[in-house]
Design a protein around this motif. Structure first.
Motif, PDB file in Angstrom:
ATOM      1  N   PHE A 156       0.900  -1.237  -0.043  1.00 20.61           N
ATOM      2  CA  PHE A 156       0.107  -0.050  -0.192  1.00 20.61           C
ATOM      3  C   PHE A 156       0.873   1.329  -0.066  1.00 20.61           C
ATOM      4  O   PHE A 156       0.631   2.297  -0.591  1.00 20.61           O
ATOM      5  N   TYR A 157       1.951   1.082   0.917  1.00 19.85           N
ATOM      6  CA  TYR A 157       2.776   2.373   0.849  1.00 19.85           C
ATOM      7  C   TYR A 157       3.429   2.681  -0.592  1.00 19.85           C
ATOM      8  O   TYR A 157       3.618   3.644  -1.174  1.00 19.85           O
ATOM      9  N   GLY A 158       3.883   1.544  -1.390  1.00 17.53           N
ATOM     10  CA  GLY A 158       4.381   1.415  -2.731  1.00 17.53           C
ATOM     11  C   GLY A 158       3.480   1.980  -3.559  1.00 17.53           C
ATOM     12  O   GLY A 158       3.547   2.906  -4.472  1.00 17.53           O
ATOM     13  N   LEU A 159       2.066   1.777  -3.460  1.00 18.44           N
ATOM     14  CA  LEU A 159       1.209   2.279  -4.413  1.00 18.44           C
ATOM     15  C   LEU A 159       1.081   3.804  -4.124  1.00 18.44           C
ATOM     16  O   LEU A 159       0.952   4.454  -5.091  1.00 18.44           O
ATOM     17  N   CYS A 160       0.847   4.205  -2.953  1.00 15.79           N
ATOM     18  CA  CYS A 160       0.679   5.858  -2.776  1.00 15.79           C
ATOM     19  C   CYS A 160       1.932   6.315  -3.321  1.00 15.79           C
ATOM     20  O   CYS A 160       1.547   7.377  -3.761  1.00 15.79           O
ATOM     21  N   LEU A 161       2.950   5.859  -3.130  1.00 12.22           N
ATOM     22  CA  LEU A 161       4.147   6.473  -3.564  1.00 12.22           C
ATOM     23  C   LEU A 161       4.286   6.610  -5.169  1.00 12.22           C
ATOM     24  O   LEU A 161       4.403   7.647  -5.826  1.00 12.22           O
ATOM     25  N   SER A 162       3.923   5.720  -5.868  1.00  9.06           N
ATOM     26  CA  SER A 162       3.858   5.394  -7.083  1.00  9.06           C
ATOM     27  C   SER A 162       2.664   6.463  -7.869  1.00  9.06           C
ATOM     28  O   SER A 162       2.988   7.084  -8.953  1.00  9.06           O
ATOM     29  N   LEU A 163       1.590   6.432  -7.264  1.00 12.51           N
ATOM     30  CA  LEU A 163       0.616   7.173  -7.676  1.00 12.51           C
ATOM     31  C   LEU A 163       0.963   8.838  -7.393  1.00 12.51           C
ATOM     32  O   LEU A 163       0.536   9.657  -8.408  1.00 12.51           O
ATOM     33  N   SER A 164       1.618   9.076  -6.416  1.00 12.92           N
ATOM     34  CA  SER A 164       1.904  10.492  -6.335  1.00 12.92           C
ATOM     35  C   SER A 164       2.999  10.989  -7.156  1.00 12.92           C
ATOM     36  O   SER A 164       2.971  11.998  -7.561  1.00 12.92           O
ATOM     37  N   VAL A 165       3.894  10.066  -7.407  1.00 10.44           N
ATOM     38  CA  VAL A 165       4.958  10.475  -8.526  1.00 10.44           C
ATOM     39  C   VAL A 165       4.392  10.516  -9.845  1.00 10.44           C
ATOM     40  O   VAL A 165       4.661  11.439 -10.463  1.00 10.44           O
ATOM     41  N   GLY A 166       3.516   9.669 -10.071  1.00 11.56           N
ATOM     42  CA  GLY A 166       2.851   9.834 -11.653  1.00 11.56           C
ATOM     43  C   GLY A 166       1.971  10.937 -11.600  1.00 11.56           C
ATOM     44  O   GLY A 166       1.975  11.579 -12.625  1.00 11.56           O
ATOM     45  N   LEU A 167       1.343  11.420 -10.799  1.00 14.02           N
ATOM     46  CA  LEU A 167       0.291  12.459 -10.905  1.00 14.02           C
ATOM     47  C   LEU A 167       1.272  13.645 -10.537  1.00 14.02           C
ATOM     48  O   LEU A 167       0.768  14.770 -11.379  1.00 14.02           O
ATOM     49  N   GLY A 168       2.029  13.658  -9.815  1.00 11.80           N
ATOM     50  CA  GLY A 168       2.982  15.018  -9.687  1.00 11.80           C
ATOM     51  C   GLY A 168       3.631  15.214 -11.069  1.00 11.80           C
ATOM     52  O   GLY A 168       3.722  16.398 -11.569  1.00 11.80           O
ATOM     53  N   SER A 169       4.265  14.351 -11.710  1.00 13.28           N
ATOM     54  CA  SER A 169       4.945  14.376 -12.940  1.00 13.28           C
ATOM     55  C   SER A 169       3.924  14.696 -14.110  1.00 13.28           C
ATOM     56  O   SER A 169       4.081  15.602 -14.908  1.00 13.28           O
ATOM     57  N   ALA A 170       2.630  14.282 -14.061  1.00 12.51           N
ATOM     58  CA  ALA A 170       1.662  14.852 -14.991  1.00 12.51           C
ATOM     59  C   ALA A 170       1.335  16.178 -14.993  1.00 12.51           C
ATOM     60  O   ALA A 170       1.036  16.970 -15.945  1.00 12.51           O
ATOM     61  N   VAL A 171       1.157  16.745 -13.765  1.00 13.42           N
ATOM     62  CA  VAL A 171       0.825  18.140 -13.611  1.00 13.42           C
ATOM     63  C   VAL A 171       1.879  19.001 -13.722  1.00 13.42           C
ATOM     64  O   VAL A 171       1.497  19.887 -14.712  1.00 13.42           O
ATOM     65  N   ILE A 172       3.113  18.547 -13.388  1.00 13.26           N
ATOM     66  CA  ILE A 172       4.379  19.414 -13.884  1.00 13.26           C
ATOM     67  C   ILE A 172       4.433  19.525 -15.459  1.00 13.26           C
ATOM     68  O   ILE A 172       4.607  20.548 -15.994  1.00 13.26           O
TER      69      ILE A 172
END
Length: 81
Positions: free
Chosen positions: A25-41
């Motif tokens: 679950f921690y890895g899932l949250c980390l992966s989603l935050s990196v993916g969404l953050g890079s899409a926003v940037i």
């Protein structure tokens, strides 16, 4: 891996006794935050570059809003005999 899972640890534990579900679950949250953050940037940077390219004086003097559509419109046969 210690066991296939119990009521307390649904996915079991690793060799050091840590819960695999919480690690996943921690890895899932980390992966989603990196993916969404890079899409926003990427969206912000692309918007800034696009607006800058469109609003520079050189871009405004060489193209017009109608000229970009006329080159892509399909040709129609003439109606004259």
């Amino acid at each position: 891996m210690n066991g296939a899972g119990t009521h307390a640890y649904q996915l079991g534990t690793d060799g050091q006794g840590r819960d695999l579900y919480s690690a996943m679950f921690y890895g899932l949250c980390l992966s989603l935050s990196v993916g969404l953050g890079s899409a926003v940037i990427a969206g912000v940077v692309g918007t800034v570059f696009g607006l800058t390219a469109r609003l520079t004086p050189a871009a405004r003097s060489t193209t017009s809003s109608c000229a970009s559509w006329t080159c892509c419109s399909p040709s129609r046969p003439s109606s004259s005999p």
